[in-house]
Write an enzyme that holds these catalytic residues in place. Sequence first.
Site, mmCIF file in Angstrom:
data_model
loop_
_atom_site.group_PDB
_atom_site.id
_atom_site.type_symbol
_atom_site.label_atom_id
_atom_site.label_comp_id
_atom_site.label_asym_id
_atom_site.label_seq_id
_atom_site.Cartn_x
_atom_site.Cartn_y
_atom_site.Cartn_z
ATOM 1 N N GLU A 294 5.173 0.504 -11.866
ATOM 2 C CA GLU A 294 5.477 1.240 -12.781
ATOM 3 C C GLU A 294 6.744 1.417 -12.962
ATOM 4 O O GLU A 294 6.160 3.105 -11.952
ATOM 5 C CB GLU A 294 4.526 1.193 -14.223
ATOM 6 C CG GLU A 294 5.061 1.659 -15.832
ATOM 7 C CD GLU A 294 3.570 1.960 -16.466
ATOM 8 O OE1 GLU A 294 2.677 1.928 -15.875
ATOM 9 O OE2 GLU A 294 4.364 2.047 -17.860
ATOM 10 N N ASN B 184 -0.904 1.486 -18.829
ATOM 11 C CA ASN B 184 -2.304 1.954 -19.061
ATOM 12 C C ASN B 184 -2.547 1.467 -20.820
ATOM 13 O O ASN B 184 -3.573 2.021 -21.784
ATOM 14 C CB ASN B 184 -3.043 3.302 -18.391
ATOM 15 C CG ASN B 184 -3.062 2.367 -16.778
ATOM 16 O OD1 ASN B 184 -3.601 1.516 -17.072
ATOM 17 N ND2 ASN B 184 -2.590 3.150 -16.059
ATOM 18 N N HIS C 258 3.851 3.707 -10.403
ATOM 19 C CA HIS C 258 2.997 3.516 -10.428
ATOM 20 C C HIS C 258 2.619 2.335 -10.419
ATOM 21 O O HIS C 258 2.746 1.141 -10.682
ATOM 22 C CB HIS C 258 2.643 4.025 -12.180
ATOM 23 C CG HIS C 258 1.005 3.385 -12.374
ATOM 24 N ND1 HIS C 258 0.972 2.474 -13.584
ATOM 25 C CD2 HIS C 258 0.189 3.596 -11.753
ATOM 26 C CE1 HIS C 258 -0.191 2.674 -13.557
ATOM 27 N NE2 HIS C 258 -1.391 3.386 -12.926
ATOM 28 N N SER D 235 -1.590 7.345 -13.635
ATOM 29 C CA SER D 235 -2.125 5.988 -14.522
ATOM 30 C C SER D 235 -1.758 6.783 -15.566
ATOM 31 O O SER D 235 -1.426 5.528 -17.267
ATOM 32 C CB SER D 235 -3.054 5.824 -14.155
ATOM 33 O OG SER D 235 -3.867 6.012 -13.288
HETATM 34 N N1 CAA Z 1 -6.140 -5.529 -0.763
HETATM 35 C C1 CAA Z 1 -5.582 -6.635 -0.198
HETATM 36 N N2 CAA Z 1 -5.067 -7.851 -0.451
HETATM 37 C C2 CAA Z 1 -6.701 -8.251 -0.923
HETATM 38 C C3 CAA Z 1 -7.058 -7.211 -1.739
HETATM 39 C C4 CAA Z 1 -7.082 -5.778 -2.449
HETATM 40 N N3 CAA Z 1 -8.316 -4.987 -2.166
HETATM 41 N N4 CAA Z 1 -8.266 -7.913 -3.197
HETATM 42 C C5 CAA Z 1 -7.904 -8.860 -2.381
HETATM 43 N N5 CAA Z 1 -6.812 -9.602 -1.572
HETATM 44 C C6 CAA Z 1 -5.965 -10.139 -1.485
HETATM 45 C C7 CAA Z 1 -6.403 -12.011 -0.524
HETATM 46 O O1 CAA Z 1 -6.496 -11.550 0.521
HETATM 47 C C8 CAA Z 1 -6.190 -13.162 -1.255
HETATM 48 O O2 CAA Z 1 -4.555 -13.239 -0.198
HETATM 49 P P1 CAA Z 1 -4.115 -14.339 -0.470
HETATM 50 O O3 CAA Z 1 -4.075 -15.427 -1.320
HETATM 51 O O4 CAA Z 1 -3.295 -13.970 0.467
HETATM 52 O O5 CAA Z 1 -5.235 -15.433 0.244
HETATM 53 C C9 CAA Z 1 -5.836 -12.687 -2.158
HETATM 54 O O6 CAA Z 1 -5.780 -11.253 -2.543
HETATM 55 C C10 CAA Z 1 -6.358 -13.214 -3.537
HETATM 56 O O7 CAA Z 1 -7.841 -12.876 -3.419
HETATM 57 P P2 CAA Z 1 -9.033 -13.681 -4.025
HETATM 58 O O8 CAA Z 1 -9.208 -14.792 -3.546
HETATM 59 O O9 CAA Z 1 -10.342 -12.848 -2.869
HETATM 60 O O10 CAA Z 1 -9.999 -13.022 -5.090
HETATM 61 P P3 CAA Z 1 -8.898 -13.727 -6.308
HETATM 62 O O11 CAA Z 1 -7.898 -14.832 -6.283
HETATM 63 O O12 CAA Z 1 -9.849 -13.744 -7.116
HETATM 64 O O13 CAA Z 1 -7.680 -12.578 -6.305
HETATM 65 C C11 CAA Z 1 -7.689 -10.360 -7.369
HETATM 66 C C12 CAA Z 1 -8.477 -11.356 -6.639
HETATM 67 C C13 CAA Z 1 -5.791 -10.366 -6.651
HETATM 68 C C14 CAA Z 1 -7.656 -8.809 -7.320
HETATM 69 C C15 CAA Z 1 -7.221 -10.845 -8.783
HETATM 70 O O14 CAA Z 1 -8.595 -11.197 -9.509
HETATM 71 C C16 CAA Z 1 -6.446 -10.265 -9.686
HETATM 72 O O15 CAA Z 1 -5.622 -9.673 -9.791
HETATM 73 N N6 CAA Z 1 -6.682 -9.640 -10.646
HETATM 74 C C17 CAA Z 1 -7.275 -8.426 -11.102
HETATM 75 C C18 CAA Z 1 -6.023 -7.027 -10.866
HETATM 76 C C19 CAA Z 1 -5.819 -6.224 -11.775
HETATM 77 O O16 CAA Z 1 -5.203 -6.447 -13.332
HETATM 78 N N7 CAA Z 1 -4.781 -4.942 -11.535
HETATM 79 C C20 CAA Z 1 -4.218 -4.308 -12.310
HETATM 80 C C21 CAA Z 1 -5.520 -2.807 -12.167
HETATM 81 S S1 CAA Z 1 -4.835 -1.542 -12.972
HETATM 82 C C22 CAA Z 1 -4.226 -0.421 -12.425
HETATM 83 O O17 CAA Z 1 -4.248 -1.043 -11.200
HETATM 84 C C23 CAA Z 1 -2.884 0.613 -13.090
HETATM 85 C C24 CAA Z 1 -3.884 1.745 -13.432
HETATM 86 O O18 CAA Z 1 -3.398 2.704 -12.949
HETATM 87 C C25 CAA Z 1 -5.442 1.707 -13.449
#
Ligand code: CAA
Length: 283
Positions: A152, A190, A140, A119
């Site tokens: 990324e 990040n 990434h 990250s």
């Molecule tokens: N694995 C696989 N699929 C998942 C999942 C997981 N852990 N969590 C949720 N999903 C899927 C669900 O099955 C659902 O699929 P469908 O559309 O096919 O039904 C979809 O994602 C939406 O899930 P939910 O309805 O349960 O919940 P939501 O609409 O609130 O979405 C979320 C959940 C996708 C996590 C959404 O809240 C989101 O986009 N959050 C922000 C995530 C983000 O910013 N990620 C980047 C983090 S930074 C990073 O990763 C980099 C780093 O280096 C730190």
Amino acid sequence: MDVKRIGVIGAGQMGGGIAQVAATVGLDVMLMDIKTEFIEKGMAAISANLSRAEKKGKISAEEAKAVLQRIKSTTDIAGMQEADFVIEAASEVEEIKGKIFQKLDEVCPAKTILSSNTSSIPIGRIASMTSRPDKVIGMHFMNPVPVMKLVEVIRALPTSDETFQATVSLAEKMNKEVAVANDYPGFIANRILLPMINEAIFCLYQSVGTRESIDTVMRLGMNHPMGPLALADLIGLDTCLAILETLHKGLGDPKYRPCPMLRQYVEAGWLGRKTGRGFYSYS
Ligand code: CAA
């Protein structure tokens, strides 16, 4: 370069997600972790994701079974020797990643590309620990990997054009969109995300608002899918702290200093969703 077999190091939430997405697009995957129980936990999460997709009618039972069959596992890094392309997704600790890349460099054929899902750790530093720095690159992925569209791709100074092109092609094959970043601490994602999360933690620390009000402001006021404190719990508070420390040390600017409350939570073992407790509790 035609990538058919990929190696994934680390069966945690990132490595497991990468393995799932790669197997879904038809690649053979060798998933490696240091303990059988870590692999079992990772495979259970992949199975649960596939079952959910199957119940929603997004994939058939046969497809789900075929995806699982394409993922083989090992606790021996020598199992990576058959891979055309390796994606390392181990813990965000430079010493651990360094040892993994040195070992990969020994066991993998000279043509194999070695990428890191780090990250924030500079790719050039990782590349310099190998005898093939031109074949080392950053790839990434975002969490949760099966859902998030972005990869990324980070080019270090020694990364060759061939390595870069092969990485972009692999990301596209995995149905991801690529954004290219140069090799500075935190890259793009990040460098921008973690100061926001850190500021949200400072708001909690200084009682500017409750965890709910801070997250609600960002969800409803800025249309973020989840608030920064909930997102920190998803990423892992240890990972957030490690990224902030890399930004702070690497860029030398006090604006990246981690909030003492983040450090306190990490020291208490409150790491977010993965330990059942972070800014929120998960049962
Ligand atoms: N694995 C696989 N699929 C998942 C999942 C997981 N852990 N969590 C949720 N999903 C899927 C669900 O099955 C659902 O699929 P469908 O559309 O096919 O039904 C979809 O994602 C939406 O899930 P939910 O309805 O349960 O919940 P939501 O609409 O609130 O979405 C979320 C959940 C996708 C996590 C959404 O809240 C989101 O986009 N959050 C922000 C995530 C983000 O910013 N990620 C980047 C983090 S930074 C990073 O990763 C980099 C780093 O280096 C730190």
